[in-house]
Design an enzyme around this catalytic site. Structure first.
Site, PDB file in Angstrom:
ATOM      1  N   LYS A 107     -43.388 -23.555  26.090  1.00 11.11           N
ATOM      2  CA  LYS A 107     -43.235 -22.079  25.942  1.00 11.11           C
ATOM      3  C   LYS A 107     -43.019 -21.678  24.500  1.00 11.11           C
ATOM      4  O   LYS A 107     -43.504 -20.641  24.048  1.00 11.11           O
ATOM      5  CB  LYS A 107     -42.083 -21.588  26.813  1.00 11.11           C
ATOM      6  CG  LYS A 107     -40.739 -22.158  26.415  1.00 11.11           C
ATOM      7  CD  LYS A 107     -39.781 -22.213  27.565  1.00 11.11           C
ATOM      8  CE  LYS A 107     -39.277 -23.626  27.712  1.00 11.11           C
ATOM      9  NZ  LYS A 107     -38.516 -23.934  28.864  1.00 11.11           N
ATOM     10  N   GLU A 192     -27.254 -27.200  28.137  1.00  8.39           N
ATOM     11  CA  GLU A 192     -27.399 -28.307  27.195  1.00  8.39           C
ATOM     12  C   GLU A 192     -26.159 -28.372  26.298  1.00  8.39           C
ATOM     13  O   GLU A 192     -25.397 -27.406  26.195  1.00  8.39           O
ATOM     14  CB  GLU A 192     -28.615 -28.050  26.312  1.00  8.39           C
ATOM     15  CG  GLU A 192     -29.842 -27.705  27.097  1.00  8.39           C
ATOM     16  CD  GLU A 192     -31.032 -28.540  26.719  1.00  8.39           C
ATOM     17  OE1 GLU A 192     -30.939 -29.274  25.726  1.00  8.39           O
ATOM     18  OE2 GLU A 192     -32.042 -28.445  27.430  1.00  8.39           O
ATOM     19  N   LYS A 207     -40.465 -16.700  26.945  1.00 11.41           N
ATOM     20  CA  LYS A 207     -41.125 -16.478  28.244  1.00 11.41           C
ATOM     21  C   LYS A 207     -41.564 -15.023  28.390  1.00 11.41           C
ATOM     22  O   LYS A 207     -42.628 -14.739  28.948  1.00 11.41           O
ATOM     23  CB  LYS A 207     -40.178 -16.877  29.376  1.00 11.41           C
ATOM     24  CG  LYS A 207     -39.925 -18.384  29.398  1.00 11.41           C
ATOM     25  CD  LYS A 207     -38.706 -18.730  30.229  1.00 11.41           C
ATOM     26  CE  LYS A 207     -38.489 -20.235  30.306  1.00 11.41           C
ATOM     27  NZ  LYS A 207     -37.197 -20.574  30.909  1.00 11.41           N
ATOM     28  N   GLY A 309     -36.168 -28.086  35.714  1.00 14.73           N
ATOM     29  CA  GLY A 309     -35.932 -29.369  36.373  1.00 14.73           C
ATOM     30  C   GLY A 309     -37.204 -30.187  36.323  1.00 14.73           C
ATOM     31  O   GLY A 309     -38.310 -29.638  36.294  1.00 14.73           O
TER      32      GLY A 309
HETATM   33  N1  LIG Z   1     -36.896 -29.794  31.406  1.00 16.36           N
HETATM   34  C1  LIG Z   1     -37.272 -28.704  32.076  1.00 16.36           C
HETATM   35  O1  LIG Z   1     -36.691 -28.360  33.122  1.00 16.36           O
HETATM   36  C2  LIG Z   1     -38.422 -27.868  31.573  1.00 16.36           C
HETATM   37  C3  LIG Z   1     -38.826 -26.754  32.318  1.00 16.36           C
HETATM   38  C4  LIG Z   1     -39.921 -25.990  31.882  1.00 16.36           C
HETATM   39  C5  LIG Z   1     -40.557 -26.352  30.707  1.00 16.36           C
HETATM   40  N2  LIG Z   1     -40.132 -27.420  29.998  1.00 16.36           N
HETATM   41  C6  LIG Z   1     -40.829 -27.749  28.756  1.00 16.36           C
HETATM   42  O2  LIG Z   1     -41.401 -29.057  28.890  1.00 16.36           O
HETATM   43  C7  LIG Z   1     -41.426 -29.704  27.631  1.00 16.36           C
HETATM   44  C8  LIG Z   1     -40.724 -31.059  27.748  1.00 16.36           C
HETATM   45  O3  LIG Z   1     -39.392 -30.834  28.174  1.00 16.36           O
HETATM   46  P1  LIG Z   1     -38.473 -32.075  28.654  1.00 16.36           P
HETATM   47  O4  LIG Z   1     -37.240 -31.458  29.213  1.00 16.36           O
HETATM   48  O5  LIG Z   1     -39.250 -33.012  29.501  1.00 16.36           O
HETATM   49  O6  LIG Z   1     -38.125 -32.769  27.241  1.00 16.36           O
HETATM   50  P2  LIG Z   1     -37.463 -34.205  26.993  1.00 16.36           P
HETATM   51  O7  LIG Z   1     -36.788 -34.710  28.210  1.00 16.36           O
HETATM   52  O8  LIG Z   1     -36.677 -34.080  25.738  1.00 16.36           O
HETATM   53  O9  LIG Z   1     -38.722 -35.160  26.702  1.00 16.36           O
HETATM   54  C9  LIG Z   1     -39.469 -35.067  25.538  1.00 16.36           C
HETATM   55  C10 LIG Z   1     -40.458 -36.220  25.487  1.00 16.36           C
HETATM   56  O10 LIG Z   1     -41.251 -36.102  24.314  1.00 16.36           O
HETATM   57  C11 LIG Z   1     -41.226 -37.307  23.581  1.00 16.36           C
HETATM   58  N3  LIG Z   1     -41.321 -36.998  22.163  1.00 16.36           N
HETATM   59  C12 LIG Z   1     -40.471 -36.234  21.423  1.00 16.36           C
HETATM   60  N4  LIG Z   1     -40.927 -36.127  20.161  1.00 16.36           N
HETATM   61  C13 LIG Z   1     -42.073 -36.833  20.105  1.00 16.36           C
HETATM   62  C14 LIG Z   1     -42.996 -37.106  19.084  1.00 16.36           C
HETATM   63  N5  LIG Z   1     -42.842 -36.639  17.851  1.00 16.36           N
HETATM   64  N6  LIG Z   1     -44.079 -37.868  19.380  1.00 16.36           N
HETATM   65  C15 LIG Z   1     -44.261 -38.336  20.634  1.00 16.36           C
HETATM   66  N7  LIG Z   1     -43.407 -38.111  21.656  1.00 16.36           N
HETATM   67  C16 LIG Z   1     -42.337 -37.356  21.390  1.00 16.36           C
HETATM   68  C17 LIG Z   1     -39.918 -37.986  23.928  1.00 16.36           C
HETATM   69  O11 LIG Z   1     -40.050 -39.372  23.724  1.00 16.36           O
HETATM   70  P3  LIG Z   1     -38.873 -40.415  24.145  1.00 16.36           P
HETATM   71  O12 LIG Z   1     -38.948 -40.495  25.644  1.00 16.36           O
HETATM   72  O13 LIG Z   1     -39.234 -41.675  23.481  1.00 16.36           O
HETATM   73  O14 LIG Z   1     -37.602 -39.795  23.672  1.00 16.36           O
HETATM   74  C18 LIG Z   1     -39.798 -37.605  25.414  1.00 16.36           C
HETATM   75  O15 LIG Z   1     -40.510 -38.504  26.202  1.00 16.36           O
HETATM   76  C19 LIG Z   1     -40.786 -28.715  26.637  1.00 16.36           C
HETATM   77  O16 LIG Z   1     -41.812 -27.944  26.050  1.00 16.36           O
HETATM   78  C20 LIG Z   1     -39.946 -27.834  27.535  1.00 16.36           C
HETATM   79  O17 LIG Z   1     -39.724 -26.546  26.975  1.00 16.36           O
HETATM   80  C21 LIG Z   1     -39.079 -28.198  30.402  1.00 16.36           C
END
Ligand SMILES: NC(=O)c1ccc[n+]([C@@H]2O[C@H](COP(=O)([O-])OP(=O)(O)OC[C@H]3O[C@@H](n4cnc5c(N)ncnc54)[C@H](OP(=O)(O)O)[C@@H]3O)[C@@H](O)[C@H]2O)c1
Length: 435
Positions: A107, A192, A207, A309
């Site tokens: 987003k 967080e 959003k 989630g």
């Molecule tokens: N979590 C939610 O509920 C949610 C809901 C809606 C949207 N989103 C969106 O979804 C996206 C991911 O969220 P998330 O919660 O899954 O994040 P997260 O748990 O922090 O995971 C991020 C992932 O990206 C990898 N990463 C970070 N920097 C990197 C880089 N420079 N090169 C390659 N890989 C990299 C990390 O690697 P490592 O595993 O090695 O650390 C990890 O696997 C974001 O845009 C977020 O806004 C999340």
């Protein structure tokens, strides 16, 4: 069966690992729905050696070179669940220009610079899907950009941040203050360690920009969105709202309007507001999200569910993956970005809102007249005045206004604060939804 559709997965954290799990668990169904199997070509992460539990995937697929993975000839579709502006933008522009469709949950990037992604998609003839970027599992963007394309949307009002909704719901249920409710949200994993993006409204503003762009066929960025968070909402505000038959929610509001010359405009804002308990959004509790859409022909629609989630968000990601994979096999693309209306975004001062204002005033004759005079000077019309219980030489006045430009309402409050007879302005909240 047709040869597989090969995915580059960028990110394998909260969302990415559930994408991997669902791809594994539902592979036969997904293949049947698409007409070809989905295969993971590679997974880019920051730390290849990180313990990823029992993730059902070949460890050899992990790489720390996302750009190299995106560029590989055997990659058809790029799924980005890393987040942030750079380097994600570089990866996605590279993919789209090369004709590889992109599914993203990012987003922040879409709200800051969606135009660059849309332009790259048009240039490369690729699909750009981002259902998971707003309200997680809730099907919302596709309804806006497809189902409602024959209609005219007038207003979108949403609760699109689960953390703040959890906090405000807890304050409403228990009478707790903001700090106490935030602590509870953190303990339960709803907030967080650094909650700034949520409690200051940045997440909701991103959003709001995405929703407004789709609803009004206009490029709206996060910088266009007026943003206020919930850190200033007090237990007294929540009690005032209750006394009015209302509750306080952090709302994202995107609405059509007109400027002084009658030219059509949009206003996009995120701020806490009182809504009546009878409003459909009032009952959206805990960390749930909901978006209320008002359209010319369809009338009122409400979309409700889990806004975040791993698994709920992965569901939205996979829905997009199926769509782009099917398009790819059929040799077609989804309609490109619709931004033809190009409506000007109105400054917050011109947005039409209503205020609920509580004042401690001197309890003596002429006070009401003096207070009413301030409203009249700013051409703000008063809807109701309630006098609360007197406390010694003071009395409480609770005033609800009719709709007026936000700048006039803000100027009214400023002048009230300067009056001798006003001891203090104890609460100022916007009112939405016809209370
Ligand atoms: N979590 C939610 O509920 C949610 C809901 C809606 C949207 N989103 C969106 O979804 C996206 C991911 O969220 P998330 O919660 O899954 O994040 P997260 O748990 O922090 O995971 C991020 C992932 O990206 C990898 N990463 C970070 N920097 C990197 C880089 N420079 N090169 C390659 N890989 C990299 C990390 O690697 P490592 O595993 O090695 O650390 C990890 O696997 C974001 O845009 C977020 O806004 C999340």
């Amino acid at each position: 069966m047709t040869s597989p559709v090969r995915l580059a997965l960028l990110g394998c954290g909260t969302v990415g690992s559930d994408v991997v799990r669902l791809l594994h668990e539902q592979s036969a169904d997904l293949a049947a729905r698409i007409g070809a199997p989905l295969e993971i070509a590679g997974i880019a992460v920051r730390r290849v050696g990180r313990d990823r539990g029992d993730l059902p995937v070949d460890p050899a697929l992990f790489t720390t070179d996302p750009l190299g993975l995106v560029k590989r000839d055997d990659v058809d579709v790029v799924v980005e669940v890393v987040g942030g502006i750079e380097p994600a933008r570089t990866w996605l522009v590279e993919a789209l220009r090369a004709g590889k469709s992109v599914v993203t949950a990012n987003k922040a990037l879409l709200a800051e610079d969606g135009a660059t992604l849309h332009d790259a998609a048009a240039e490369g003839g690729a699909d750009l899907y981002y259902e998971a970027s707003v309200a997680g599992a809730i099907p919302l963007l596709r309804p806006l950009r497809e189902s409602l394309h024959g209609d005219r949307i007038n207003r979108v009002t949403g609760i699109v941040n689960g953390t703040t909704n959890f906090i405000l719901s807890a304050m409403d249920a228990t009478g707790a203050g903001f700090a106490e409710a935030l602590e509870e949200a953190t303990e339960l994993g709803y907030a967080e360690a650094d909650p700034t993006a949520d409690v200051e409204g940045f997440d909701a503003a991103a959003k709001a920009a995405i929703l407004a762009s789709l609803a009004f066929h206009t490029r709206v960025t996060a910088a266009d969105v007026h943003r206020e968070g919930i850190t200033e909402v007090t237990a007294a505000d929540v009690a005032s709202a209750k006394a009015m038959g209302c509750t306080i929610k952090l709302l994202c509001i995107a609405a059509r309007g007109a400027d002084a010359a009658g030219r059509e405009t949009v206003s996009v804002r995120v701020h806490p507001a009182m809504i009546p308990l009878t409003h459909p959004l009032a009952g959206v509790g805990d960390a749930f999200n909901a978006v209320f859409v008002e359209a010319e022909a369809a009338g009122q629609l409400m979309f409700y569910g889990r806004g975040a989630g791993g698994a709920p968000t992965a569901s939205a990601v996979l829905g997009d993956v199926v769509a782009v994979a099917r398009n790819r096999l059929a040799g077609v693309h989804a309609a490109s970005e619709s931004a033809y209306a190009d409506l000007p975004v109105r400054p917050m001062g011109e947005a039409l809102t209503r205020y609920h204002i509580s004042l401690d005033v001197a309890d003596r004759p002429g006070v009401l007249e003096a207070v009413a005079g301030v409203f009249a000077r700013h051409e703000v019309s008063i809807a109701t005045v309630r006098q609360g219980p007197a406390g010694g030489a003071d009395a409480e006045l609770v005033i609800v206004t009719h709709v007026a430009p936000d700048a006039a309402l803000a100027a009214t409050v400023r002048e009230l604060r300067g009056l001798d007879i006003v001891r203090s302005v104890t609460s100022v909240l916007r009112v939405e939804g016809g209370a």
